[in-house]
Scaffold this active site. Structure first.
Site, PDB file in Angstrom:
ATOM      1  CB  THR A 219      -0.940  -0.013   1.228  1.00 11.97           C
ATOM      2  OG1 THR A 219      -1.760  -1.177   1.139  1.00 11.97           O
ATOM      3  CG2 THR A 219      -1.810   1.222   1.296  1.00 11.97           C
TER       4      THR A 219
ATOM      5  N   GLY B 164       6.395  -8.038   1.666  1.00 14.94           N
ATOM      6  CA  GLY B 164       6.947  -9.219   2.324  1.00 14.94           C
ATOM      7  C   GLY B 164       5.933 -10.286   2.700  1.00 14.94           C
TER       8      GLY B 164
ATOM      9  CB  CYS C   3      -9.582  -7.561  -2.796  1.00 12.46           C
ATOM     10  SG  CYS C   3      -8.051  -7.651  -1.895  1.00 12.46           S
TER      11      CYS C   3
HETATM   12  N1  PLP Z   1      -1.540  -4.757  -4.170  1.00 11.22           N
HETATM   13  C1  PLP Z   1      -2.017  -5.988  -4.381  1.00 11.22           C
HETATM   14  C2  PLP Z   1      -2.107  -6.523  -5.785  1.00 11.22           C
HETATM   15  C3  PLP Z   1      -2.438  -6.786  -3.301  1.00 11.22           C
HETATM   16  O1  PLP Z   1      -2.917  -8.012  -3.513  1.00 11.22           O
HETATM   17  C4  PLP Z   1      -2.354  -6.244  -1.985  1.00 11.22           C
HETATM   18  C5  PLP Z   1      -2.822  -7.017  -0.813  1.00 11.22           C
HETATM   19  O2  PLP Z   1      -3.760  -7.776  -0.885  1.00 11.22           O
HETATM   20  C6  PLP Z   1      -1.835  -4.951  -1.817  1.00 11.22           C
HETATM   21  C7  PLP Z   1      -1.441  -4.244  -2.941  1.00 11.22           C
HETATM   22  C8  PLP Z   1      -1.680  -4.342  -0.445  1.00 11.22           C
HETATM   23  O3  PLP Z   1      -0.612  -4.950   0.208  1.00 11.22           O
HETATM   24  P1  PLP Z   1      -0.135  -4.575   1.697  1.00 11.22           P
HETATM   25  O4  PLP Z   1      -1.068  -5.317   2.580  1.00 11.22           O
HETATM   26  O5  PLP Z   1       1.267  -5.059   1.812  1.00 11.22           O
HETATM   27  O6  PLP Z   1      -0.238  -3.109   1.852  1.00 11.22           O
END
Ligand code: PLP
Length: 378
Positions: A70, A198, A321
């Site tokens: 994110t 990670g 999502c």
């Molecule tokens: N981008 C994608 C394609 C994802 O699948 C995710 C998490 O599901 C994210 C971004 C966000 O990841 P994080 O939880 O490390 O911020």
């Protein structure tokens, strides 16, 4: 327990956790400190970064650590937008992005940037003709995910790069590779900026990477001290960095062998579930086998998810999502609101066993029969 939600997060690897613990204990110095403990910590950080850079065939200075995907996505989009606002304010993204991309796009739109959403075809691939027609002299950035998080559709990065750079060589390309790294091989040179995290690759939570090619500049979104990381200042999270480096190495080993094994598990599930009329398999020829999306007719995905939970089986529904109750990616691919209204994501790993998959199928069908029977009695 049967965990089939590896695309939401992965359990941290034993060796990774061990690295985290040992680094926390033996290298507690601040890598920004000038004394011996700081130098020791900094040297370890540099060798961890070197290892990640070597794996992806990029320069050490092109790796920035963040708190996760994110933050990497925010830094990439906001950083490019602020850096280039005098050249243009037009940004293109796909309709298959993670909400963290859409959220930053909404913010950029609110401060005067123009966001275009490129179409995709019914296999989930970005529509090259539409992309070409959208690129303008003031297009500063195109961002698209390497692998879609809901359906597993993988984009041909190299081809997309060629199209973009031919239309406007100054347009910067970012790819959210969160669902690609550790599942399929990626080439960071296909893009100018890339995101990964990670916790999707058996690494620790709270650390991600933004790859930024040294040929481009982005404006930081955080300001502070610490020379080691200009794009994300402050004290580097050394145990997270070193254990991430270990996780990257482990996750990028044996990719093809793992993929072949996961493909067999995927096909087993598809074969068993596609017999039922009320189950639609949202899989295109570009879906990677690690992510299997299905739609349920007349059963709420959330109800199904909780029914599976009673057997300690864990999968995702579209609600985590996507926007509202619809799966935005399934909608973008199939253009069918009914199909997009109740979807489940089953995500597989090399850690998944054939026995787990057999049990999953057995319980899934039991739950399906129960819930569809219940439903028809209403
Ligand atoms: N981008 C994608 C394609 C994802 O699948 C995710 C998490 O599901 C994210 C971004 C966000 O990841 P994080 O939880 O490390 O911020």
């Amino acid at each position: 327990m049967i965990y089939l939600d590896y695309s939401a997060t992965t359990p941290v690897g034993f060796e990774v956790l061990d690295t985290y613990n040992r680094t926390s204990k033996d290298f507690f110095g601040n890598p920004n400190s000038l004394h011996e403990l700081g130098v020791k910590a900094k040297n370890l950080m540099n060798s961890a970064t070197k290892q990640i850079a070597e794996i992806f065939n990029v320069q050490d200075s092109e790796i920035t650590y963040t708190s996760g995907a994110t933050q990497s996505n925010n830094l990439a989009l906001l950083g490019v937008a602020l850096q280039n606002y005098k050249k243009g304010k037009h940004i293109i993204v796909s309709k298959l992005e993670h909400p963290s991309i859409y959220a930053i796009c909404d913010y950029l739109a609110s401060i005067g940037y123009e966001i275009s959403y490129v179409k995709n075809d019914n296999e989930g691939l970005i529509d090259f003709e539409d992309l070409k027609s959208l690129i303008r002299p003031d297009t500063i950035l195109v961002s698209f995910c390497a692998v879609n998080s809901e359906t597993g559709v993988r984009q041909p990065l190299k081809m997309i790069r060629q199209i973009i750079k031919k239309e406007n060589p100054n347009t910067i390309i970012h790819s959210d590779m969160t669902q690609a790294v550790g599942k399929v091989s990626v080439n960071l040179h296909d893009v100018d900026l890339a995101t990964f995290t990670g916790h999707k690759i058996y690494g620790p939570k709270g650390i991600g990477v933004l790859y930024k090619s040294c040929s481009i500049n982005v404006i930081p979104i955080l300001y502070g001290s610490g020379k080691s990381n200009m794009l994300n200042p402050g004290t580097p999270a050394l145990p997270l960095i070193v254990s991430l480096s270990k996780a990257v190495r482990l996750a990028t080993t044996d990719l093809e062998k793992r993929e072949r094994f996961i493909e067999r598990l995927n096909l087993k599930i598809v074969d068993a579930l596609s017999k039922y009329e009320g189950i639609m398999i949202n899989k295109t020829k570009y879906s990677i086998p690690h992510i299997l999306n299905i739609s349920l007719r007349n059963i709420k995905a959330e109800t199904f998810l909780h029914a599976l939970e009673e057997y300690e089986i864990y999968v995702s529904s579209n609600t985590a999502c996507s926007s509202g109750d619809l799966s935005s990616s399934v909608l973008a691919i199939y253009d069918d609101k009914v199909r997009a209204s109740s979807t489940l994501r089953i995500s597989l790993s090399h850690l998944t066993t054939t026995d787990e998959v057999n049990k999953f199928i057995e319980y899934f069908i039991q739950v399906y029969k129960r819930l569809s029977g219940l439903n028809s009695n209403i």
